[in-house]
Design a protein around this motif. Structure first.
Motif, PDB file in Angstrom:
ATOM      1  N   ARG A 174     -60.416  17.406  79.850  1.00  0.00           N
ATOM      2  CA  ARG A 174     -61.695  16.746  79.346  1.00  0.00           C
ATOM      3  C   ARG A 174     -61.880  17.099  77.944  1.00  0.00           C
ATOM      4  O   ARG A 174     -62.556  16.085  77.349  1.00  0.00           O
ATOM      5  CB  ARG A 174     -62.672  17.094  80.397  1.00  0.00           C
ATOM      6  CG  ARG A 174     -62.523  16.445  81.665  1.00  0.00           C
ATOM      7  CD  ARG A 174     -63.573  17.012  82.709  1.00  0.00           C
ATOM      8  NE  ARG A 174     -64.874  16.714  82.259  1.00  0.00           N
ATOM      9  CZ  ARG A 174     -66.077  17.431  82.567  1.00  0.00           C
ATOM     10  NH1 ARG A 174     -65.775  18.403  83.593  1.00  0.00           N
ATOM     11  NH2 ARG A 174     -67.246  17.026  82.240  1.00  0.00           N
ATOM     12  N   ILE A 175     -61.723  18.514  77.604  1.00  0.00           N
ATOM     13  CA  ILE A 175     -61.947  18.641  76.264  1.00  0.00           C
ATOM     14  C   ILE A 175     -61.110  17.997  75.240  1.00  0.00           C
ATOM     15  O   ILE A 175     -61.695  17.523  74.227  1.00  0.00           O
ATOM     16  CB  ILE A 175     -62.180  20.272  76.149  1.00  0.00           C
ATOM     17  CG1 ILE A 175     -63.065  21.084  77.223  1.00  0.00           C
ATOM     18  CG2 ILE A 175     -62.095  20.853  74.794  1.00  0.00           C
ATOM     19  CD1 ILE A 175     -62.900  22.394  77.087  1.00  0.00           C
ATOM     20  N   ILE A 176     -59.705  18.203  75.662  1.00  0.00           N
ATOM     21  CA  ILE A 176     -58.901  17.418  74.810  1.00  0.00           C
ATOM     22  C   ILE A 176     -59.098  16.066  74.572  1.00  0.00           C
ATOM     23  O   ILE A 176     -59.088  15.660  73.248  1.00  0.00           O
ATOM     24  CB  ILE A 176     -57.505  17.531  75.162  1.00  0.00           C
ATOM     25  CG1 ILE A 176     -57.079  19.317  75.197  1.00  0.00           C
ATOM     26  CG2 ILE A 176     -56.574  16.943  74.548  1.00  0.00           C
ATOM     27  CD1 ILE A 176     -55.612  19.668  75.886  1.00  0.00           C
ATOM     28  N   GLU A 177     -59.452  15.415  75.453  1.00  0.00           N
ATOM     29  CA  GLU A 177     -59.702  13.795  75.336  1.00  0.00           C
ATOM     30  C   GLU A 177     -60.818  13.660  74.635  1.00  0.00           C
ATOM     31  O   GLU A 177     -60.981  12.823  73.601  1.00  0.00           O
ATOM     32  CB  GLU A 177     -60.074  13.076  76.767  1.00  0.00           C
ATOM     33  CG  GLU A 177     -58.643  13.188  77.529  1.00  0.00           C
ATOM     34  CD  GLU A 177     -58.535  12.503  78.961  1.00  0.00           C
ATOM     35  OE1 GLU A 177     -59.860  12.307  79.320  1.00  0.00           O
ATOM     36  OE2 GLU A 177     -57.798  12.449  79.416  1.00  0.00           O
ATOM     37  N   ALA A 178     -62.272  14.402  74.666  1.00  0.00           N
ATOM     38  CA  ALA A 178     -63.174  14.388  73.941  1.00  0.00           C
ATOM     39  C   ALA A 178     -62.862  14.769  72.408  1.00  0.00           C
ATOM     40  O   ALA A 178     -63.635  13.926  71.476  1.00  0.00           O
ATOM     41  CB  ALA A 178     -64.304  15.135  74.443  1.00  0.00           C
ATOM     42  N   VAL A 179     -62.035  15.630  72.232  1.00  0.00           N
ATOM     43  CA  VAL A 179     -62.001  16.107  70.817  1.00  0.00           C
ATOM     44  C   VAL A 179     -61.137  14.803  70.119  1.00  0.00           C
ATOM     45  O   VAL A 179     -61.502  14.419  69.047  1.00  0.00           O
ATOM     46  CB  VAL A 179     -61.038  17.331  70.668  1.00  0.00           C
ATOM     47  CG1 VAL A 179     -60.494  17.666  69.308  1.00  0.00           C
ATOM     48  CG2 VAL A 179     -61.962  18.415  71.116  1.00  0.00           C
ATOM     49  N   ASN A 180     -60.221  14.200  70.881  1.00  0.00           N
ATOM     50  CA  ASN A 180     -59.366  13.427  70.304  1.00  0.00           C
ATOM     51  C   ASN A 180     -60.270  11.910  70.099  1.00  0.00           C
ATOM     52  O   ASN A 180     -60.068  11.168  68.853  1.00  0.00           O
ATOM     53  CB  ASN A 180     -58.305  12.814  71.215  1.00  0.00           C
ATOM     54  CG  ASN A 180     -57.218  11.639  70.748  1.00  0.00           C
ATOM     55  OD1 ASN A 180     -56.985  11.687  69.735  1.00  0.00           O
ATOM     56  ND2 ASN A 180     -56.778  11.101  71.537  1.00  0.00           N
ATOM     57  N   GLU A 181     -61.148  11.800  70.940  1.00  0.00           N
ATOM     58  CA  GLU A 181     -61.838  10.484  70.789  1.00  0.00           C
ATOM     59  C   GLU A 181     -62.942  10.560  69.506  1.00  0.00           C
ATOM     60  O   GLU A 181     -63.032   9.875  68.835  1.00  0.00           O
ATOM     61  CB  GLU A 181     -62.894  10.379  72.083  1.00  0.00           C
ATOM     62  CG  GLU A 181     -63.737   9.099  71.995  1.00  0.00           C
ATOM     63  CD  GLU A 181     -64.316   8.872  73.318  1.00  0.00           C
ATOM     64  OE1 GLU A 181     -65.313   7.968  73.442  1.00  0.00           O
ATOM     65  OE2 GLU A 181     -64.242   9.684  74.315  1.00  0.00           O
ATOM     66  N   GLU A 182     -63.525  11.826  69.331  1.00  0.00           N
ATOM     67  CA  GLU A 182     -64.486  12.061  68.384  1.00  0.00           C
ATOM     68  C   GLU A 182     -63.842  12.168  66.944  1.00  0.00           C
ATOM     69  O   GLU A 182     -64.359  11.584  66.126  1.00  0.00           O
ATOM     70  CB  GLU A 182     -65.351  13.284  68.769  1.00  0.00           C
ATOM     71  CG  GLU A 182     -66.881  13.618  68.001  1.00  0.00           C
ATOM     72  CD  GLU A 182     -67.699  12.557  68.258  1.00  0.00           C
ATOM     73  OE1 GLU A 182     -68.360  11.953  67.493  1.00  0.00           O
ATOM     74  OE2 GLU A 182     -67.575  11.979  69.515  1.00  0.00           O
ATOM     75  N   VAL A 183     -62.506  12.837  66.971  1.00  0.00           N
ATOM     76  CA  VAL A 183     -61.905  12.856  65.756  1.00  0.00           C
ATOM     77  C   VAL A 183     -61.639  11.376  65.203  1.00  0.00           C
ATOM     78  O   VAL A 183     -61.667  11.037  63.983  1.00  0.00           O
ATOM     79  CB  VAL A 183     -60.868  13.955  65.838  1.00  0.00           C
ATOM     80  CG1 VAL A 183     -59.668  13.435  64.639  1.00  0.00           C
ATOM     81  CG2 VAL A 183     -61.200  15.328  66.135  1.00  0.00           C
ATOM     82  N   ASN A 184     -60.859  10.770  66.044  1.00  0.00           N
ATOM     83  CA  ASN A 184     -60.587   9.383  65.678  1.00  0.00           C
ATOM     84  C   ASN A 184     -61.722   8.351  65.437  1.00  0.00           C
ATOM     85  O   ASN A 184     -61.585   7.476  64.565  1.00  0.00           O
ATOM     86  CB  ASN A 184     -60.083   8.819  66.931  1.00  0.00           C
ATOM     87  CG  ASN A 184     -58.461   9.434  67.246  1.00  0.00           C
ATOM     88  OD1 ASN A 184     -57.954   9.883  66.319  1.00  0.00           O
ATOM     89  ND2 ASN A 184     -57.984   9.246  68.575  1.00  0.00           N
ATOM     90  N   LYS A 185     -62.773   8.752  65.727  1.00  0.00           N
ATOM     91  CA  LYS A 185     -64.077   7.853  65.517  1.00  0.00           C
ATOM     92  C   LYS A 185     -64.571   8.477  63.996  1.00  0.00           C
ATOM     93  O   LYS A 185     -65.140   7.676  63.344  1.00  0.00           O
ATOM     94  CB  LYS A 185     -65.046   8.181  66.480  1.00  0.00           C
ATOM     95  CG  LYS A 185     -66.371   7.384  66.217  1.00  0.00           C
ATOM     96  CD  LYS A 185     -67.575   7.745  67.312  1.00  0.00           C
ATOM     97  CE  LYS A 185     -67.002   7.773  68.591  1.00  0.00           C
ATOM     98  NZ  LYS A 185     -68.315   8.005  69.484  1.00  0.00           N
ATOM     99  N   ALA A 186     -64.571   9.887  63.958  1.00  0.00           N
ATOM    100  CA  ALA A 186     -65.088  10.438  62.671  1.00  0.00           C
ATOM    101  C   ALA A 186     -64.302  10.322  61.347  1.00  0.00           C
ATOM    102  O   ALA A 186     -64.715  10.092  60.290  1.00  0.00           O
ATOM    103  CB  ALA A 186     -65.612  11.826  62.917  1.00  0.00           C
ATOM    104  N   PHE A 187     -63.033  10.381  61.666  1.00  0.00           N
ATOM    105  CA  PHE A 187     -62.170  10.615  60.427  1.00  0.00           C
ATOM    106  C   PHE A 187     -61.170   9.366  60.610  1.00  0.00           C
ATOM    107  O   PHE A 187     -59.760   9.735  60.351  1.00  0.00           O
ATOM    108  CB  PHE A 187     -61.200  11.681  60.609  1.00  0.00           C
ATOM    109  CG  PHE A 187     -61.953  13.050  60.707  1.00  0.00           C
ATOM    110  CD1 PHE A 187     -62.676  13.506  59.430  1.00  0.00           C
ATOM    111  CD2 PHE A 187     -62.409  13.683  61.830  1.00  0.00           C
ATOM    112  CE1 PHE A 187     -63.457  14.714  59.612  1.00  0.00           C
ATOM    113  CE2 PHE A 187     -63.267  14.989  61.865  1.00  0.00           C
ATOM    114  CZ  PHE A 187     -63.936  15.303  60.763  1.00  0.00           C
ATOM    115  N   VAL A 188     -61.596   8.304  60.380  1.00  0.00           N
ATOM    116  CA  VAL A 188     -60.571   7.144  60.454  1.00  0.00           C
ATOM    117  C   VAL A 188     -59.952   6.974  59.099  1.00  0.00           C
ATOM    118  O   VAL A 188     -58.533   6.695  59.151  1.00  0.00           O
ATOM    119  CB  VAL A 188     -61.595   5.621  60.562  1.00  0.00           C
ATOM    120  CG1 VAL A 188     -60.445   4.597  60.561  1.00  0.00           C
ATOM    121  CG2 VAL A 188     -62.292   5.673  62.047  1.00  0.00           C
ATOM    122  N   LYS A 189     -60.664   7.272  58.129  1.00  0.00           N
ATOM    123  CA  LYS A 189     -60.011   7.192  56.605  1.00  0.00           C
ATOM    124  C   LYS A 189     -59.587   8.448  55.982  1.00  0.00           C
ATOM    125  O   LYS A 189     -59.280   8.320  54.836  1.00  0.00           O
ATOM    126  CB  LYS A 189     -60.839   6.241  55.633  1.00  0.00           C
ATOM    127  CG  LYS A 189     -61.009   4.702  56.187  1.00  0.00           C
ATOM    128  CD  LYS A 189     -61.870   3.985  55.260  1.00  0.00           C
ATOM    129  CE  LYS A 189     -62.032   2.566  55.786  1.00  0.00           C
ATOM    130  NZ  LYS A 189     -62.787   1.469  54.917  1.00  0.00           N
TER     131      LYS A 189
END
Length: 678
Positions: free
Chosen positions: A613-628
């Motif tokens: 759950r933590i890994i998925e949450a980190v991955n989701e938030e990182v992809n959302k915040a650091f697109v470019k």
């Protein structure tokens, strides 16, 4: 008894018969030609032996041939004085050589006798005497050498026996040759005496018994005497020459012809000097055309010999390399040597050879030197030498990079193309081979030179193949720098620091922290791309906390915090602030509650469901915040930083995890999101 044995015995008996019984002219001619043939065979065999002992029968053979020749002299003398005839061979030699003038033939005969007696026979006799003396004097030393080799186990008993037997045979041979050379000397003297007898008594018999006039006596008996002398002295000269060859031969790689040509023409360039000298002689009254022709022959011969020698040297170098490899593979140490691996290996297919071959304009070696310097400045680690070689097992345009024998990266290059990268847009007008930039994984195309300008105008970043592979090598080495830092390399860094900070080093190592612990701490910093160039600061931290704990994970965290200025500058973006995603308090509390402490250190004992759950949450938030953004950063409290990094490192290795204590208080931090689980 075999036919071979009978032939030799019959031959010896026939020699004795010749001394007593008169022989007809036809038989004398046959025996004279046989004598000449035997002399030719003897000299040819002498020229083709590699060692004197290969013709060990020569002393005895020399005696038999000398006796045979003297027997012929007696028989021909009897025929000349009694019948004024000695067969067709003698008569032909007398007519042909004298050319109608017996005095000229006599002079030629005297010259042959002088050459044989004074030059060849005298020299061979002296060489035989000296060789026999030296061989006998060297026998004790050679015997002692054989005994020493046998006692040392270098040779077997049979080999020692063979070598002793060879030494004895050499002593016997040279002793026999010393005596046999006297036969040659005596033969020359006997030939002179026989000719004088033939001339004196020929005149007496011709003028008294045959009633010849003086001129007729000179014509008949002088001609026959000269012919007899020539058919005797020519074989005698050949045998004397063979004697000289045998006693002057030393053990060599080949026969006389091989050694003469190999050693005389060993330096082909000297033929150019000889050719130039002969050519200059043409400007004297000597025939210019003749000297020019000889100089041309010498020059052409020198050129061909020089070319052949160069080819032979290339072949010998190749053979030597092959033999060296073969010897290494067959030696007892070869198996151990096969266990060695190079720290860094760069292998490529045959189509990429031009990028590494300086003769073809390749500058990869120079680029790697610059890469090592660059990484030494950036990371503070001395990167080992990169082993570069081609690998036919790879595809022609393929390359791979190995760290300590393991493949860590690979890629593909097209030398006559450029790599065009565009992270934002795709232009269909740009034709090329679709690929991925190997260092950062960006979509790219291999385009030809004609499309280069158009791609740059369309916003593509265009780089050449050497730059592509150089960037890839740099990034891969950065990523695996910790694997290149062993205890030996760590000791070198410590010794270098000790030159300027001796007290600091003494306070840290070997007590309380041995070299292995320091290596682990520095490796943990490099694993997360933290340069260790500022070793004094790291060692100050280890000196402060090393006495409190020997947990290398914890000491690495303290070291990171002491490098806060460096880390802050490292992750500031172009707008001079650090964009991060933070960890929610409930996740941090969940992690802290599941940290288990043991005597060997602390570790996170979290159930798999919560980890996922933590890994998925980190991955989701990182992809959302650091697109470019090129770098994704997570910020959390110091208590959980290393556990968060351990948790996500396998799935999100490029995500940077920082703690609040690793950033400067005045650093501008912007939160782009919060990692949370429900």
């Amino acid at each position: 008894m075999s036919a071979r044995d009978l032939s030799v015995l019959i031959g010896v008996i026939m020699i004795v018969v010749m001394l007593v019984i008169p022989l007809p002219g036809g038989l004398l001619s046959l025996l004279i030609l046989t004598n000449i043939s035997l002399a030719l065979i003897v000299i040819l065999v002498a020229m083709n032996t590699q060692e004197p002992l290969d013709f060990a029968i020569f002393p005895s053979l020399l005696l038999l041939l000398t006796l045979f020749r003297l027997g012929l002299n007696v028989s021909t003398t009897r025929s000349i004085l009694s019948e004024a005839d000695a067969g067709g061979v003698v008569d032909t030699f007398g007519n042909f050589v004298t050319g109608g003038d017996p005095l000229v033939g006599f002079v030629i005969f005297i010259i042959l006798v002088v050459i044989q007696f004074i030059v060849i026979t005298k020299g061979a006799e002296r060489v035989s005497e000296v060789a026999a003396r030296f061989t006998l004097d060297a026998m004790p030393g050679k015997q002692m050498s054989i005994d020493a080799d046998l006692n040392a186990g270098l040779i077997t008993e049979q080999q020692a026996k063979d070598r002793r037997e060879k030494i004895e045979n050499e002593a016997d041979f040279y002793g026999a040759m010393d005596g046999a050379s006297k036969f040659v000397k005596g033969d020359a003297i006997a030939g002179i005496v026989i000719v004088i007898i033939n001339i004196i008594f020929g005149f007496i018999i011709g003028m008294t018994q045959f009633g010849y006039s003086f001129s007729e006596t000179v014509n008949v008996f002088m001609r026959l005497t000269v012919g007899d002398g020539l058919v005797s002295q020519i074989p005698a000269l050949l045998i004397a020459t063979a004697t000289g060859i045998i006693v002057t031969r030393v053990a060599a790689e080949g026969n006389l012809s091989y050694d003469v040509t190999a050693q005389l023409f060993r330096y082909p360039k000297l033929l150019y000097v000889a050719a130039g000298t002969i050519f200059l002689l043409g400007f004297t009254p000597i025939n210019f055309g003749l000297t020019t022709s000889i100089a041309a022959v010498l020059g052409v011969g020198g050129f061909y010999l020089d070319t052949a020698k160069q080819r032979q040297n290339e072949v010998e170098e190749f053979v030597d390399e092959e033999e060296e490899v073969s010897e290494e593979m067959s030696s007892p140490e070869s198996v151990v040597q096969l266990l060695n691996t190079d720290p860094i290996e760069f292998e490529f297919g045959y189509a990429l050879i031009p990028i590494a071959d300086s003769n073809q304009g390749g500058d990869l070696l120079d680029r790697i030197v610059m890469i090592r310097r660059q990484l030494a400045l950036e990371l503070g680690v001395v990167i080992p030498v990169v082993r570069i070689r081609d690998n036919i097992q790879l595809n022609p345009n393929e390359y791979q990079l190995k760290i300590k024998g393991n493949e860590v990266a690979k890629g593909e290059l097209y030398l006559n193309h450029y790599l065009a990268m565009s992270p934002d847009i795709e232009d269909d007008s740009i034709d090329g081979i679709d690929t991925v930039e190997p260092a950062f994984g960006l979509p790219a195309k291999w385009i030809n030179e004609d499309m280069k300008d158009e791609a740059e105008l369309s916003g593509y970043t265009v780089v050449d193949p050497p730059s592509v592979v150089s960037t890839h090598i740099t990034e891969v080495i950065k990523k695996h720098a910790s694997q290149l830092l062993g205890r030996e390399e760590t000791k070198q860094l410590i010794d270098h620091l000790k030159e300027t900070h001796p007290i600091l080093v003494e306070e840290v190592t070997p007590e309380p922290l041995p070299t292995g612990d320091i290596q682990k701490i520095l490796g943990k910093l490099l694993d997360e791309q933290i340069p260790i160039r500022n070793l004094p600061v790291i060692f100050e931290t280890l000196a402060d906390y090393g006495k409190m704990t020997n947990d290398t994970d914890l000491l690495a965290e303290y070291s990171r915090q002491s490098l806060s200025v460096q880390i802050t500058r490292q992750y500031l973006n172009e707008e001079n602030f650090i964009k991060v995603v933070t960890i929610s308090p409930n996740i941090e509390k969940l992690i802290v509650d599941h940290v288990q402490q043991t005597e060997h250190g602390n570790f996170l004992n979290l159930d798999p469901d919560n980890q996922q759950r933590i890994i998925e949450a980190v991955n989701e938030e990182v992809n959302k915040a650091f697109v470019k953004d090129s770098t994704s950063i997570i910020l959390c409290s110091p208590a959980v930083r290393m556990y968060v990094k351990h948790l996500i490192s396998r799935y999100l290795p490029d995500v940077v995890v920082l703690s609040y204590n690793e950033l400067e208080p005045d650093a501008d931090v912007e939160s782009a999101g919060v990692v949370n689980i429900t």
